[in-house]
Design an enzyme around this catalytic site. Structure first.
Site, mmCIF file in Angstrom:
data_model
loop_
_atom_site.group_PDB
_atom_site.id
_atom_site.type_symbol
_atom_site.label_atom_id
_atom_site.label_comp_id
_atom_site.label_asym_id
_atom_site.label_seq_id
_atom_site.Cartn_x
_atom_site.Cartn_y
_atom_site.Cartn_z
ATOM 1 N N ARG A 56 44.934 58.162 41.979
ATOM 2 C CA ARG A 56 43.791 57.604 41.259
ATOM 3 C C ARG A 56 43.334 58.595 40.186
ATOM 4 N NH1 ARG A 56 38.652 57.280 43.136
ATOM 5 N NH2 ARG A 56 37.466 55.636 42.158
ATOM 6 N N ARG A 73 31.006 38.119 43.830
ATOM 7 C CA ARG A 73 31.848 37.781 44.988
ATOM 8 C C ARG A 73 30.985 37.688 46.252
ATOM 9 N NH1 ARG A 73 36.414 42.166 43.111
ATOM 10 N NH2 ARG A 73 37.798 40.690 42.068
ATOM 11 N N HIS A 82 32.076 50.937 41.601
ATOM 12 C CA HIS A 82 32.922 49.746 41.642
ATOM 13 C C HIS A 82 34.234 50.210 42.277
ATOM 14 C CE1 HIS A 82 35.144 46.190 40.666
ATOM 15 N NE2 HIS A 82 35.968 46.853 39.880
ATOM 16 N N ASP A 117 31.489 42.389 41.907
ATOM 17 C CA ASP A 117 31.353 42.535 43.364
ATOM 18 C C ASP A 117 30.128 41.756 43.847
ATOM 19 O OD1 ASP A 117 33.172 45.322 43.479
ATOM 20 O OD2 ASP A 117 31.919 45.047 41.717
HETATM 21 P P1 NAD Z 1 46.610 44.890 31.019
HETATM 22 O O1 NAD Z 1 47.647 45.904 31.213
HETATM 23 O O2 NAD Z 1 46.957 43.431 31.108
HETATM 24 O O3 NAD Z 1 45.887 45.095 29.606
HETATM 25 C C1 NAD Z 1 45.604 46.336 29.077
HETATM 26 C C2 NAD Z 1 45.686 46.182 27.571
HETATM 27 O O4 NAD Z 1 45.227 47.399 26.983
HETATM 28 C C3 NAD Z 1 47.093 45.916 27.054
HETATM 29 O O5 NAD Z 1 47.080 44.767 26.218
HETATM 30 C C4 NAD Z 1 47.433 47.189 26.265
HETATM 31 O O6 NAD Z 1 48.278 46.932 25.143
HETATM 32 C C5 NAD Z 1 46.041 47.628 25.851
HETATM 33 N N1 NAD Z 1 45.942 49.050 25.486
HETATM 34 C C6 NAD Z 1 46.402 50.129 26.177
HETATM 35 N N2 NAD Z 1 46.091 51.257 25.529
HETATM 36 C C7 NAD Z 1 45.427 50.889 24.416
HETATM 37 C C8 NAD Z 1 44.858 51.602 23.331
HETATM 38 N N3 NAD Z 1 44.908 52.927 23.281
HETATM 39 N N4 NAD Z 1 44.257 50.898 22.357
HETATM 40 C C9 NAD Z 1 44.207 49.553 22.386
HETATM 41 N N5 NAD Z 1 44.720 48.828 23.395
HETATM 42 C C10 NAD Z 1 45.330 49.482 24.376
HETATM 43 O O7 NAD Z 1 45.459 45.224 32.087
HETATM 44 P P2 NAD Z 1 44.310 44.233 32.604
HETATM 45 O O8 NAD Z 1 44.772 43.540 33.827
HETATM 46 O O9 NAD Z 1 43.808 43.450 31.460
HETATM 47 O O10 NAD Z 1 43.226 45.302 33.058
HETATM 48 C C11 NAD Z 1 42.525 46.068 32.121
HETATM 49 C C12 NAD Z 1 41.568 47.002 32.845
HETATM 50 O O11 NAD Z 1 40.509 46.238 33.441
HETATM 51 C C13 NAD Z 1 42.241 47.796 33.983
HETATM 52 O O12 NAD Z 1 41.746 49.125 33.951
HETATM 53 C C14 NAD Z 1 41.723 47.081 35.215
HETATM 54 O O13 NAD Z 1 41.703 47.939 36.325
HETATM 55 C C15 NAD Z 1 40.335 46.710 34.764
HETATM 56 N N6 NAD Z 1 39.655 45.704 35.566
HETATM 57 C C16 NAD Z 1 38.330 45.902 35.794
HETATM 58 C C17 NAD Z 1 37.616 45.025 36.562
HETATM 59 C C18 NAD Z 1 36.151 45.307 36.796
HETATM 60 O O14 NAD Z 1 35.510 44.680 37.649
HETATM 61 N N7 NAD Z 1 35.564 46.223 36.073
HETATM 62 C C19 NAD Z 1 38.234 43.900 37.119
HETATM 63 C C20 NAD Z 1 39.589 43.688 36.841
HETATM 64 C C21 NAD Z 1 40.303 44.612 36.080
#
Ligand code: NAD
Length: 314
Positions: A87, A150, A174, A147
């Site tokens: 992590r 949910r 979170h 959360d």
């Molecule tokens: P994903 O891999 O589908 O999308 C990530 C995107 O970021 C990709 O399109 C990638 O090209 C882009 N990216 C990476 N580096 C970049 C940069 N420097 N500049 C611009 N774009 C860039 O991932 P996802 O499933 O969409 O998840 C995104 C984030 O959201 C993850 O960290 C995930 O853990 C988080 N998330 C948070 C919650 C929450 O409750 N906060 C819930 C679900 C997911």
């Protein structure tokens, strides 16, 4: 003109864009991603839905210069955890990505509100606050908004009541150390703890199970479909609306504590009043001793992770 700049158009980002389009909230949406082709394709696809949308939104794929006139920058960009990666490795990687992103946003002349969704969201919101130099009120993490949703959904199912009549919060990180605030959970003004005394079909054990399901929901969904995105996308739209409509709504978001909950210098999920200025105020719940202990543990876990992170960097 209310402009949103979305940075990171993956599962979460593109779901957010789609959900945003389906509510009359933003006048303009610019999509920015390393994968420019995907951003262009999504902008085209979303534009073709406009005849069916509740209001007109100008949508295009752009770059950091477009952040200058953005009111809100939503960051969903980042790397996901790879096999064998800890992590902390992920935190370090995403903090570096965030430094580059936030510096480019600020170089555009942006002077609005950041919303951060990338995980670990509390730490990356703190990083965004540090790197941007913006007031803490204008840097908000999605925190435990999902959360809490949910939790309300599952409690609504259990008590067979519309989820919107359930008032209950998940606070803290979170992540694994988050906690339910049972002492302030009520349904239509009736405390959940009283309800379970009144009917044999309800029990404290079931409530414990409900919380475990909330806490582990992301793992359960990821096991089945690889990622979670619709719920968080709708939560991010809810937050966007609270800001643009100057709602003074109470949402559980990641905010900077400065003495509230007897803690400081940490971003963590707690209820807060959200309006056009960002965070108007942190809502301080009167936690019982057990909840206080759990909350402090959550703060400590976040601080510990951050100290090793920022120690190395600074
Ligand atoms: P994903 O891999 O589908 O999308 C990530 C995107 O970021 C990709 O399109 C990638 O090209 C882009 N990216 C990476 N580096 C970049 C940069 N420097 N500049 C611009 N774009 C860039 O991932 P996802 O499933 O969409 O998840 C995104 C984030 O959201 C993850 O960290 C995930 O853990 C988080 N998330 C948070 C919650 C929450 O409750 N906060 C819930 C679900 C997911």
């Amino acid at each position: 003109m209310n402009r949103v700049a979305l940075i990171g158009n993956g599962f979460v980002g593109s779901s957010y864009a789609f959900a945003l389009l389906n509510q009359p909230i933003a006048d303009e949406l610019v999509i920015i991603d390393l994968n420019k082709e995907k951003a262009e394709g999504d902008a085209m696809d979303l534009n073709h839905g406009l005849p069916f949308a509740p209001s007109t939104t100008r949508i295009w794929s752009g770059d950091y210069a477009d952040c200058e006139h953005a009111d809100i920058v939503v960051i969903c960009a980042g790397a996901n955890q790879k096999p064998g990666e800890t992590r902390l490795d992920l935190v370090e990687k995403n903090t570096k990505i965030f430094k580059a992103i936030v510096e480019q946003v600020m170089a555009s002349g942006f002077d609005g509100i950041f919303i951060v969704a990338t995980n670990p969201v509390d730490i990356l919101t703190y990083a965004t606050w540090k790197f941007s130099g913006l007031p803490k009120e204008r840097v908000i993490g999605s925190g435990t908004i999902l959360d809490t949703a949910r939790f309300r959904y599952l409690l609504g199912q259990y008590f067979h009541i519309d989820t919107r009549n359930v008032h209950a919060y998940i606070i803290g990180e979170h992540g694994d150390t988050e906690l339910p605030v049972w002492s302030h959970a009520d349904i239509g003004g009736r405390p959940v703890h009283d309800l379970i005394q009144k009917n044999d079909k309800w029990s404290a054990e079931d409530l414990d199970d409900i919380f475990v399901n909330v806490r582990d929901a992301a793992y359960d969904i990821i096991e089945r479909k690889g990622a979670t995105y619709y719920g968080i996308a709708m939560g991010l739209v809810r937050l966007t609306r609270a800001i643009f409509h100057d709602e003074n709504s109470i949402l559980t978001v990641s905010v900077h504590l400065n003495g509230e909950y007897e803690n400081d210098d940490v971003y963590i999920g707690v209820p807060a009043v959200v309006n056009r200025q960002g965070i108007r105020q942190v809502v301080e719940l009167n936690l019982n001793d057990k909840e206080k202990e759990q909350f402090n543990h959550s703060v400590n876990v976040l601080k510990e992770t951050m100290s090793s992170l920022f120690d190395k960097k600074e």
